[in-house]
Design an enzyme around this catalytic site. Structure first.
Site, PDB file in Angstrom:
ATOM      1  N   HIS A 170     -38.133   1.330 -23.278  1.00 26.96           N
ATOM      2  CA  HIS A 170     -36.815   0.742 -23.012  1.00 26.96           C
ATOM      3  C   HIS A 170     -36.968  -0.569 -22.226  1.00 26.96           C
ATOM      4  CE1 HIS A 170     -32.441   1.332 -21.698  1.00 26.96           C
ATOM      5  NE2 HIS A 170     -32.867   0.332 -20.935  1.00 26.96           N
ATOM      6  N   GLU A 171     -37.808  -0.537 -21.181  1.00 28.79           N
ATOM      7  CA  GLU A 171     -37.982  -1.742 -20.347  1.00 28.79           C
ATOM      8  C   GLU A 171     -38.766  -2.823 -21.094  1.00 28.79           C
ATOM      9  OE1 GLU A 171     -36.091  -1.834 -17.936  1.00 28.79           O
ATOM     10  OE2 GLU A 171     -35.712   0.319 -17.789  1.00 28.79           O
ATOM     11  N   CYS A 182     -28.378   2.491 -19.826  1.00 25.88           N
ATOM     12  CA  CYS A 182     -29.000   1.276 -19.303  1.00 25.88           C
ATOM     13  C   CYS A 182     -28.113   0.717 -18.195  1.00 25.88           C
ATOM     14  CB  CYS A 182     -29.132   0.262 -20.443  1.00 25.88           C
ATOM     15  SG  CYS A 182     -29.784  -1.336 -19.937  1.00 25.88           S
ATOM     16  N   HIS A 214     -36.518  -4.898 -23.099  1.00 25.54           N
ATOM     17  CA  HIS A 214     -35.788  -5.923 -22.327  1.00 25.54           C
ATOM     18  C   HIS A 214     -36.606  -7.218 -22.228  1.00 25.54           C
ATOM     19  CE1 HIS A 214     -32.155  -3.984 -20.964  1.00 25.54           C
ATOM     20  NE2 HIS A 214     -32.786  -2.964 -20.418  1.00 25.54           N
TER      21      HIS A 214
HETATM   22 ZN    ZN Z   1     -31.980  -1.149 -19.802  1.00 26.43          ZN
END
Ligand code: ZN
Length: 201
Positions: A152-153, A110, A156
């Site tokens: 993954h995004e 990341c 966030h």
């Molecule tokens: Zn990330």
């Protein structure tokens, strides 16, 4: 403009981002943010970036994957990771509408967690409804590496980083990732994910 990265430990990465309002979507501020996020992601050599990573608490992410980002990989590694070219995408207010039962495990890193990588289990495919940069509805059916980037995004946007999902014993420095794991297959990563501590006895 390349924006500074918000790194792990900054409270901004532990906040749930808010929806982008309809009247904001085509504003100069959002258009500039998207252009800056694209430039920032490319400058850092990333495949995805959420607005929270540049300090903006909005449910907006960009992603892109292409041959120049895979040039360090052998064709069989690209195939094993189910990595394929994904043109630049903007997802505003994304919502998961479908996911596979099947999961895959591989190393992730990341831009907000410099110097580390770790094995994360993700759904092999994911369907997401969102709005594009013009505010038009967009359906993304992602599989393989594309689904991994997206998951993954999306994390966030909800204030989570991959390190919360990684098997702690799999965390590696970038240097050791390159030395020991960069060429590994997903089967090796899966075995590593589940492996006990080795013994010399
Ligand atoms: Zn990330």
């Amino acid at each position: 403009m390349k924006l500074p990265m918000v790194n792990l430990g900054d409270p901004l990465l532990r906040r749930r981002s808010r929806d982008v309002r309809a009247d904001e979507i085509q504003s100069d501020a959002i258009r500039t943010l998207i252009a800056d996020m694209r430039e920032t992601m490319r400058e850092f050599g990333g495949v995805g970036l959420a607005a929270a990573q540049v300090g903006v608490g909005l449910r907006l992410l960009v992603l892109e994957d292409g041959p120049e980002l895979m040039q360090h990989l052998l064709p069989e590694q690209i195939a094993d990771r189910e990595r394929k070219t994904v043109p630049f995408q903007v997802l505003i207010n994304p919502r998961i509408v479908g996911r596979s039962v099947e999961e895959t495990e591989f190393f992730e890193a990341c831009l907000s967690v410099p110097g580390l990588a770790g094995v994360v289990r993700r759904r092999r495919s994911l369907s997401v409804d969102a709005l594009d940069e013009d505010g038009q509805p967009l359906r993304v059916d992602a599989s393989g590496w594309h689904a991994r980037i997206l998951a993954h995004e999306l994390d966030h946007l909800d204030g989570h980083t991959y390190v919360e999902r990684a098997w702690p014993g799999s965390l590696t420095t970038t240097e050791n990732f390159v030395r020991h794991w960069a060429g590994a297959s997903s089967a090796t990563a899966r075995a590593w994910y589940h492996s006990p501590v080795e013994s010399d006895e």
